[in-house]
Design a protein around this motif. Structure first.
Motif, mmCIF file in Angstrom:
data_model
loop_
_atom_site.group_PDB
_atom_site.id
_atom_site.type_symbol
_atom_site.label_atom_id
_atom_site.label_comp_id
_atom_site.label_asym_id
_atom_site.label_seq_id
_atom_site.Cartn_x
_atom_site.Cartn_y
_atom_site.Cartn_z
ATOM 1 N N ILE A 254 0.832 -1.203 0.000
ATOM 2 C CA ILE A 254 0.000 0.000 0.000
ATOM 3 C C ILE A 254 0.867 1.252 0.000
ATOM 4 O O ILE A 254 0.624 2.203 -0.752
ATOM 5 C CB ILE A 254 -0.943 -0.006 1.224
ATOM 6 N N GLN A 255 1.899 1.253 0.838
ATOM 7 C CA GLN A 255 2.779 2.421 0.911
ATOM 8 C C GLN A 255 3.467 2.689 -0.422
ATOM 9 O O GLN A 255 3.611 3.841 -0.842
ATOM 10 C CB GLN A 255 3.813 2.216 2.016
ATOM 11 N N GLU B 261 0.918 4.401 -2.549
ATOM 12 C CA GLU B 261 0.670 5.772 -2.092
ATOM 13 C C GLU B 261 1.769 6.721 -2.552
ATOM 14 O O GLU B 261 1.507 7.876 -2.907
ATOM 15 C CB GLU B 261 0.584 5.802 -0.561
ATOM 16 N N PHE C 134 1.385 8.718 -5.679
ATOM 17 C CA PHE C 134 0.327 9.713 -5.793
ATOM 18 C C PHE C 134 0.840 11.098 -5.397
ATOM 19 O O PHE C 134 1.663 11.235 -4.487
ATOM 20 C CB PHE C 134 -0.870 9.323 -4.917
ATOM 21 N N PHE D 147 1.847 12.898 -1.582
ATOM 22 C CA PHE D 147 2.113 11.938 -0.507
ATOM 23 C C PHE D 147 3.309 12.396 0.326
ATOM 24 O O PHE D 147 4.344 12.795 -0.209
ATOM 25 C CB PHE D 147 2.397 10.558 -1.095
ATOM 26 N N HIS E 200 3.737 7.571 5.562
ATOM 27 C CA HIS E 200 2.862 6.465 5.952
ATOM 28 C C HIS E 200 3.542 5.805 7.141
ATOM 29 O O HIS E 200 4.615 5.232 7.002
ATOM 30 C CB HIS E 200 2.738 5.495 4.767
ATOM 31 N N LEU F 30 -1.601 8.228 7.789
ATOM 32 C CA LEU F 30 -1.331 8.519 6.383
ATOM 33 C C LEU F 30 -1.436 10.021 6.171
ATOM 34 O O LEU F 30 -2.465 10.621 6.479
ATOM 35 C CB LEU F 30 -2.345 7.783 5.506
ATOM 36 N N PHE G 39 -0.906 13.459 3.622
ATOM 37 C CA PHE G 39 -0.710 14.106 2.325
ATOM 38 C C PHE G 39 -0.625 15.613 2.547
ATOM 39 O O PHE G 39 -0.956 16.117 3.628
ATOM 40 C CB PHE G 39 -1.866 13.781 1.377
ATOM 41 N N LEU H 187 -5.148 13.901 -0.674
ATOM 42 C CA LEU H 187 -5.511 12.782 0.201
ATOM 43 C C LEU H 187 -6.772 12.098 -0.315
ATOM 44 O O LEU H 187 -6.848 10.863 -0.370
ATOM 45 C CB LEU H 187 -5.724 13.283 1.631
ATOM 46 N N TRP I 197 -6.219 9.774 -3.298
ATOM 47 C CA TRP I 197 -5.742 8.430 -2.951
ATOM 48 C C TRP I 197 -6.844 7.595 -2.301
ATOM 49 O O TRP I 197 -7.070 6.446 -2.687
ATOM 50 C CB TRP I 197 -4.536 8.505 -2.020
ATOM 51 N N ARG J 274 -6.497 1.899 -4.617
ATOM 52 C CA ARG J 274 -6.633 1.632 -3.182
ATOM 53 C C ARG J 274 -7.740 0.609 -2.927
ATOM 54 O O ARG J 274 -7.593 -0.268 -2.062
ATOM 55 C CB ARG J 274 -6.936 2.924 -2.422
#
Length: 327
Positions: A136-137, A140, A143, A146, A149, A166, A168, A174, A177, A183
């Protein structure tokens, strides 16, 4: 991305997020002041910070209490004193409160926005959960906006959830994402961890959860102060003359209220309007210009916009005066 164990001797930040009914805002703000006074004498208490909601994106109040150790924070959470204080404003509570306690490095808030996501991870699946979070990180990081995380492990006696913070740089990025198809796909891959997943938004960068030196506070030199003062003037001037024209003169001064009292009431109302709503809104609207690193074209555009708004504000006041004296 990292996971932090509980450290008995380390200072911690107790973060409490709660939604308050609209008619309870003033009472809740005063109540937080009373809590702060009580906490001054509490063993291990370091500081308090209260962040009001910023609708429509952020509807919760966020209270950050810093303690010298997890034990001190735990003692406050479980104390009869806190229970009694909560009883005074409980009628204004909407839903349940979210409480997180995490290591505190003492770094103050920044202008970023965060989502605090909690998971109930089944026993024996911790490694699988961390590997899933790594995927996931990595997504992220692709994006725009970012920043970080961070994972916090459960802390015995305080919370059993795994917590992901998390962050942004702004709400739009944010949201991009959180609402992205990528996601959603990753969440489906980790369905076994999502049964108790809870996502909370906050207008808070949560920099105090990260080591000092990893982030930088906004540059607040002479240029920043100058622009800030211009923005305050932009909203202060119309508030003063609108209050004087439509409220003070017809409703207060005309009834024989002394000038010194009328002036105090006007300033009291003006400062509250400016501090709670108008100035924060103006800063958000002009954020593209306030930053010291804005391009020269933006600098010029910002000054031109303020000049136009000043002229419009003064022109409106002149028209009001003409209308008033022509009656």
């Amino acid at each position: 991305m990292s996971a932090s164990p509980d450290t008995a001797g380390q200072s911690v930040a107790l973060v409490i997020q709660r939604r308050i009914a609209d008619d309870g805002f003033a009472a809740f703000a005063r109540w937080n002041g009373e809590v702060g006074e009580v906490l001054k004498a509490w063993p291990g208490f370091l500081s308090q910070e209260v962040v009001p909601p910023q609708p429509p994106a952020h509807l919760d109040w966020v209270t950050v209490l810093r303690f010298a150790s997890p034990a001190a924070a735990r003692a406050w959470l479980q104390s009869e004193v806190r229970t009694r204080l909560i009883g005074e404003v409980q009628r204004y509570f909407v839903g349940s409160e979210d409480v997180h306690i995490l290591p505190d490095s003492g770094v103050q808030r920044d202008s970023a926005v965060s989502a605090v996501i909690s998971f109930n991870v089944p026993d024996g699946l911790e490694d699988a959960f961390l590997k899933w979070q790594q995927r996931i990180q990595a997504a992220e990081a692709e994006f725009k906006g970012f920043l970080r995380h961070k994972i916090e492990r459960p802390i015995a006696g305080l919370h059993d959830e795994w917590i992901v913070i998390l962050t942004f740089d702004n709400d739009a990025n944010l949201n991009a994402w959180l609402d992205s198809p990528l996601r959603q796909t990753l969440l489906k891959e980790g369905e076994r961890f999502n049964a108790g997943m809870n996502v909370k938004r906050a207008s808070y960068g949560f920099n105090f959860w990260f080591p000092a030196g990893k982030t930088q506070a906004p540059e607040q030199g002479a240029g920043f102060v100058w622009k800030s003062n211009l923005i305050v003037l932009l909203v202060l001037y119309p508030v003063v003359y609108l209050w004087g024209t439509f409220i003070s003169k017809p409703l207060i001064d005309s009834h024989g209220v002394p000038v010194w009292l009328s002036l105090f009431v006007g300033n009291l109302v003006s400062t509250q309007l400016l501090g709670w709503w108008l100035v924060p809104a103006a800063f958000r609207a002009l954020d593209w210009w306030v930053t010291p690193k804005a391009a020269i074209s933006r600098q010029i555009a910002g000054y031109a916009l303020l000049a136009a708004l000043y002229a419009a504000s003064m022109g409106l006041y002149a028209l009001l005066l003409t209308w008033h004296w022509g009656r």
